[in-house]
Scaffold this motif. Structure first.
Motif, PDB file in Angstrom:
ATOM      1  N   LYS A 108       7.848   7.993 -22.249  1.00 27.45           N
ATOM      2  CA  LYS A 108       7.536   8.448 -20.896  1.00 27.45           C
ATOM      3  C   LYS A 108       8.838   8.727 -20.158  1.00 27.45           C
ATOM      4  N   HIS A 109       8.940   9.935 -19.632  1.00 25.90           N
ATOM      5  CA  HIS A 109      10.138  10.371 -18.917  1.00 25.90           C
ATOM      6  C   HIS A 109       9.972  10.167 -17.407  1.00 25.90           C
ATOM      7  N   ASP A 110      11.076  10.434 -16.708  1.00 26.61           N
ATOM      8  CA  ASP A 110      11.073  10.504 -15.237  1.00 26.61           C
ATOM      9  C   ASP A 110      10.606   9.202 -14.598  1.00 26.61           C
ATOM     10  N   LEU A 111      11.299   8.131 -14.933  1.00 28.80           N
ATOM     11  CA  LEU A 111      11.010   6.836 -14.339  1.00 28.80           C
ATOM     12  C   LEU A 111      12.136   6.417 -13.404  1.00 28.80           C
ATOM     13  N   ALA A 112      11.814   5.597 -12.430  1.00 26.31           N
ATOM     14  CA  ALA A 112      12.793   4.998 -11.533  1.00 26.31           C
ATOM     15  C   ALA A 112      12.697   3.483 -11.671  1.00 26.31           C
ATOM     16  N   MET A 113      13.793   2.794 -11.334  1.00 21.78           N
ATOM     17  CA  MET A 113      13.813   1.336 -11.354  1.00 21.78           C
ATOM     18  C   MET A 113      14.173   0.843  -9.957  1.00 21.78           C
ATOM     19  N   VAL A 114      13.408  -0.106  -9.456  1.00 24.55           N
ATOM     20  CA  VAL A 114      13.684  -0.734  -8.166  1.00 24.55           C
ATOM     21  C   VAL A 114      13.797  -2.234  -8.400  1.00 24.55           C
ATOM     22  N   ALA A 115      14.825  -2.847  -7.813  1.00 28.61           N
ATOM     23  CA  ALA A 115      15.066  -4.278  -8.025  1.00 28.61           C
ATOM     24  C   ALA A 115      15.096  -5.023  -6.702  1.00 28.61           C
ATOM     25  N   ILE A 116      14.513  -6.224  -6.699  1.00 28.30           N
ATOM     26  CA  ILE A 116      14.763  -7.180  -5.624  1.00 28.30           C
ATOM     27  C   ILE A 116      15.655  -8.263  -6.210  1.00 28.30           C
ATOM     28  N   VAL A 117      16.689  -8.644  -5.458  1.00 34.06           N
ATOM     29  CA  VAL A 117      17.724  -9.534  -5.979  1.00 34.06           C
ATOM     30  C   VAL A 117      17.976 -10.656  -4.985  1.00 34.06           C
TER      31      VAL A 117
ATOM     32  N   ALA B 268       1.430  -2.419  -3.864  1.00 35.78           N
ATOM     33  CA  ALA B 268       0.027  -2.023  -3.941  1.00 35.78           C
ATOM     34  C   ALA B 268      -0.485  -1.518  -2.595  1.00 35.78           C
ATOM     35  N   ASP B 269      -0.096  -2.199  -1.526  1.00 30.58           N
ATOM     36  CA  ASP B 269      -0.541  -1.782  -0.191  1.00 30.58           C
ATOM     37  C   ASP B 269      -0.033  -0.392   0.163  1.00 30.58           C
ATOM     38  N   ASN B 270       1.046   0.037  -0.488  1.00 29.88           N
ATOM     39  CA  ASN B 270       1.601   1.366  -0.236  1.00 29.88           C
ATOM     40  C   ASN B 270       1.263   2.359  -1.346  1.00 29.88           C
ATOM     41  N   GLN B 271       0.226   2.023  -2.133  1.00 33.59           N
ATOM     42  CA  GLN B 271      -0.270   2.907  -3.206  1.00 33.59           C
ATOM     43  C   GLN B 271       0.833   3.332  -4.182  1.00 33.59           C
ATOM     44  N   ILE B 272       1.680   2.363  -4.532  1.00 36.76           N
ATOM     45  CA  ILE B 272       2.756   2.624  -5.496  1.00 36.76           C
ATOM     46  C   ILE B 272       2.399   1.925  -6.797  1.00 36.76           C
ATOM     47  N   ASN B 273       2.235   2.718  -7.855  1.00 40.15           N
ATOM     48  CA  ASN B 273       1.839   2.175  -9.151  1.00 40.15           C
ATOM     49  C   ASN B 273       3.045   1.637  -9.914  1.00 40.15           C
ATOM     50  N   ILE B 274       2.902   0.450 -10.486  1.00 43.99           N
ATOM     51  CA  ILE B 274       3.982  -0.186 -11.250  1.00 43.99           C
ATOM     52  C   ILE B 274       3.782   0.105 -12.732  1.00 43.99           C
TER      53      ILE B 274
ATOM     54  N   SER C 239       9.483  -0.868 -12.700  1.00 46.70           N
ATOM     55  CA  SER C 239       9.586   0.508 -13.171  1.00 46.70           C
ATOM     56  C   SER C 239       8.481   1.330 -12.513  1.00 46.70           C
ATOM     57  N   LEU C 240       8.875   2.467 -11.923  1.00 39.71           N
ATOM     58  CA  LEU C 240       7.956   3.331 -11.183  1.00 39.71           C
ATOM     59  C   LEU C 240       8.156   4.777 -11.617  1.00 39.71           C
ATOM     60  N   GLU C 241       7.268   5.639 -11.207  1.00 38.53           N
ATOM     61  CA  GLU C 241       7.479   7.061 -11.441  1.00 38.53           C
ATOM     62  C   GLU C 241       8.571   7.571 -10.506  1.00 38.53           C
ATOM     63  N   ASN C 242       9.389   8.502 -11.012  1.00 36.85           N
ATOM     64  CA  ASN C 242      10.426   9.115 -10.169  1.00 36.85           C
ATOM     65  C   ASN C 242       9.808   9.652  -8.882  1.00 36.85           C
ATOM     66  N   GLY C 243      10.523   9.495  -7.794  1.00 40.55           N
ATOM     67  CA  GLY C 243      10.045   9.975  -6.508  1.00 40.55           C
ATOM     68  C   GLY C 243       9.385   8.899  -5.674  1.00 40.55           C
TER      69      GLY C 243
ATOM     70  N   GLU D  31      10.663   5.682  -5.640  1.00 39.19           N
ATOM     71  CA  GLU D  31      11.590   4.569  -5.400  1.00 39.19           C
ATOM     72  C   GLU D  31      11.943   4.392  -3.930  1.00 39.19           C
ATOM     73  N   LYS D  32      12.027   5.489  -3.160  1.00 43.09           N
ATOM     74  CA  LYS D  32      12.381   5.355  -1.748  1.00 43.09           C
ATOM     75  C   LYS D  32      11.273   4.657  -0.959  1.00 43.09           C
ATOM     76  N   ARG D  33      10.034   5.070  -1.222  1.00 43.00           N
ATOM     77  CA  ARG D  33       8.910   4.392  -0.557  1.00 43.00           C
ATOM     78  C   ARG D  33       8.833   2.940  -0.981  1.00 43.00           C
ATOM     79  N   ALA D  34       9.132   2.680  -2.244  1.00 43.61           N
ATOM     80  CA  ALA D  34       9.074   1.313  -2.742  1.00 43.61           C
ATOM     81  C   ALA D  34      10.125   0.429  -2.064  1.00 43.61           C
ATOM     82  N   ILE D  35      11.327   0.961  -1.897  1.00 41.73           N
ATOM     83  CA  ILE D  35      12.384   0.185  -1.247  1.00 41.73           C
ATOM     84  C   ILE D  35      11.990  -0.147   0.191  1.00 41.73           C
ATOM     85  N   ARG D  36      11.431   0.841   0.894  1.00 42.79           N
ATOM     86  CA  ARG D  36      11.006   0.589   2.282  1.00 42.79           C
ATOM     87  C   ARG D  36       9.895  -0.463   2.330  1.00 42.79           C
TER      88      ARG D  36
END
Length: 448
Positions: free
Chosen positions: A380-389, A408-414, A429-433, A435-440
């Motif tokens: 699977k291509h075009d993935l993004a990674m978001v981390a909490i540290v 989940a509340d922001n309709q972001i699939n993991i 790991s999320l779909e590209n595009g 990651e910004k919504r996920a960080i917020r």
């Protein structure tokens, strides 16, 4: 003794160099200065390193390079004229012109020599400027300083024996100005670290001289808990551990080169990120240990450009050496993996997508199928990674639940979750595009 490093934005103009002078003068313990090449003077400007790459490419391709060569000379000349410098500028001009006489038989070495000249020329300018303004400053070439590196153009590593030679810098008087980003091989060839490697040079020198502190001056007051371009007024971080900073740098924070922490970590030398434009701000201190407060998460970061390879085989967990076979195939193909979460009958491998061409991808899939006798393989291509540290996550309950609920509340699939055994970070790991919504979403959950 303190080692102090200035980034490209701190050295982009004569006005910035005046700030650098005042910072060095304000603390007599700031005895070793590591400098980058001049950065952008404004948003539309071009970094000198990028200009040097254009110069090298034109030279290697046999194209007319005189215009770009003159543009680079003019960048240094404008600073020298405004600051009243003359001696160093002659060396800078001669050095930039001499580059176009290099043997083209080794393009990688040519490119490294061109790139390294950005830092080297700036060190000559800075040393003369400091000396003219009352500081006993001298330029020190990296070879003279003892920065001997592996023979890998564009991705050099410091050789362990170098540190003994670097320590001899402590016997020298005055302020030493050393160009960052490059060293010399044992054969005397220039080799650069990876891009942004002046941070690495500063940390190497700090470790070599056993400095009290390594100060890294950039253009922000501190490291923030999330990117200010994504989150409004994010919280400034006052303290981080080396482990937290390493995780955040890997996940997308670009304030400090992630490899720069390694020499400082091994030598147990604290690193402080400070702002050249606001030196009185306390900045962010990075050290081996810190006081853990009530916060569970220190920072949130994300990056894109990943792919995943899913491998499935019934009774995989009973097959001795299965993981070793996977790693051997990756090693044979010179592919670096980022994460490898697994179940009893499957493994997912996360890799950087920029390592792949269509041919490499097909070869890898074929080898994995043939040599591992898989039941299923998917890519699977075009993935993004978001981390909490955060170090505080180890002693807190419900961190993962809080994070997944926010997504989940922001309709972001993991696509995948991976928590390291250190319990300092959780990767999603999320779909590209996304990651910004996920960080917020994650910032709101943990900081608001």
């Amino acid at each position: 003794m303190k080692v102090i490093k200035f980034g490209g934005s701190s050295l982009a103009s004569a006005e910035q160099l005046k700030k650098v002078l005042n910072i060095i003068k304000s603390d007599p313990e700031r005895r070793i200065v590591v400098v980058s090449a001049p950065g952008k003077r404004s948003g539309s400007d071009t970094k000198v390193t990028d200009l040097l790459i254009q110069y090298a490419e034109a030279y290697l391709a046999g194209k007319d390079y005189t215009a770009i060569q003159q543009q680079i000379i003019d960048r240094y000349q404008s600073m020298a004229d405004e600051l009243g410098l003359h001696s160093a500028m002659n060396d800078v001009r001669d050095g930039l012109q001499e580059l176009a006489k290099m043997d083209k038989n080794s393009p990688e070495r040519v490119l490294d020599a061109f790139k390294a000249s950005g830092e080297n020329n700036n060190a000559l300018i800075v040393a003369e400027f400091l000396a003219k303004n009352g500081l006993p400053a001298v330029y020190v070439n990296p070879r003279e300083a003892g920065i001997i590196v592996s023979d890998v153009p564009g991705n050099a590593q410091i050789l362990p024996d170098s540190y003994e030679k670097i320590y001899q810098l402590t016997e020298r008087d005055g302020v030493l100005v050393i160009p960052g980003f490059f060293g010399y091989t044992e054969n005397g060839d220039i080799c650069t670290f990876s891009r942004g490697g002046s941070d690495i040079s500063g940390a190497i020198v700090a470790a070599g001289v056993k400095a009290e502190l390594y100060e890294n001056f950039t253009d922000v007051d501190a490291i923030f808990s999330a990117h200010p371009g994504l989150v409004k007024n994010p919280k400034a971080i006052t303290e981080l551990t080396f482990r937290e900073m390493r995780e955040l740098s890997y996940a997308g924070f670009n304030v400090l080169h992630d490899e720069a922490l390694i020499p400082a970590f091994h030598a147990d030398i604290p690193v402080v990120i400070k702002n050249t434009n606001n030196p009185e701000a306390p900045g962010t201190r990075i050290s081996s240990a810190r006081t853990i407060g009530k916060e569970t998460v220190s920072g949130i970061a994300g990056d894109s450009g990943f792919l995943s390879i899913y491998l499935s085989k019934y009774l995989m967990n009973r097959e001795v050496g299965f993981g070793r076979k996977v790693l051997r195939i990756l090693e044979d193909m010179h592919l670096k993996y980022e994460h490898m979460p697994s179940g009893i009958d499957d493994i997912s491998i996360i890799l950087r997508e920029d390592q792949f061409t269509d041919e490499i991808e097909q070869t890898l899939i074929r080898r994995l199928k043939e040599e591992l006798h898989l039941d299923e393989i998917k890519i699977k291509h075009d993935l993004a990674m978001v981390a909490i540290v955060g170090e505080g996550m180890k002693n807190s309950i419900g961190v993962a639940a809080k994070a997944t609920r926010a997504l989940a509340d922001n309709q972001i699939n993991i696509e995948m979750i991976n928590q390291g055994s250190s319990e300092v970070s959780i990767m999603f790991s999320l779909e590209n595009g996304q990651e910004k919504r996920a960080i917020r979403a994650l910032y709101d959950a943990f900081f608001n």
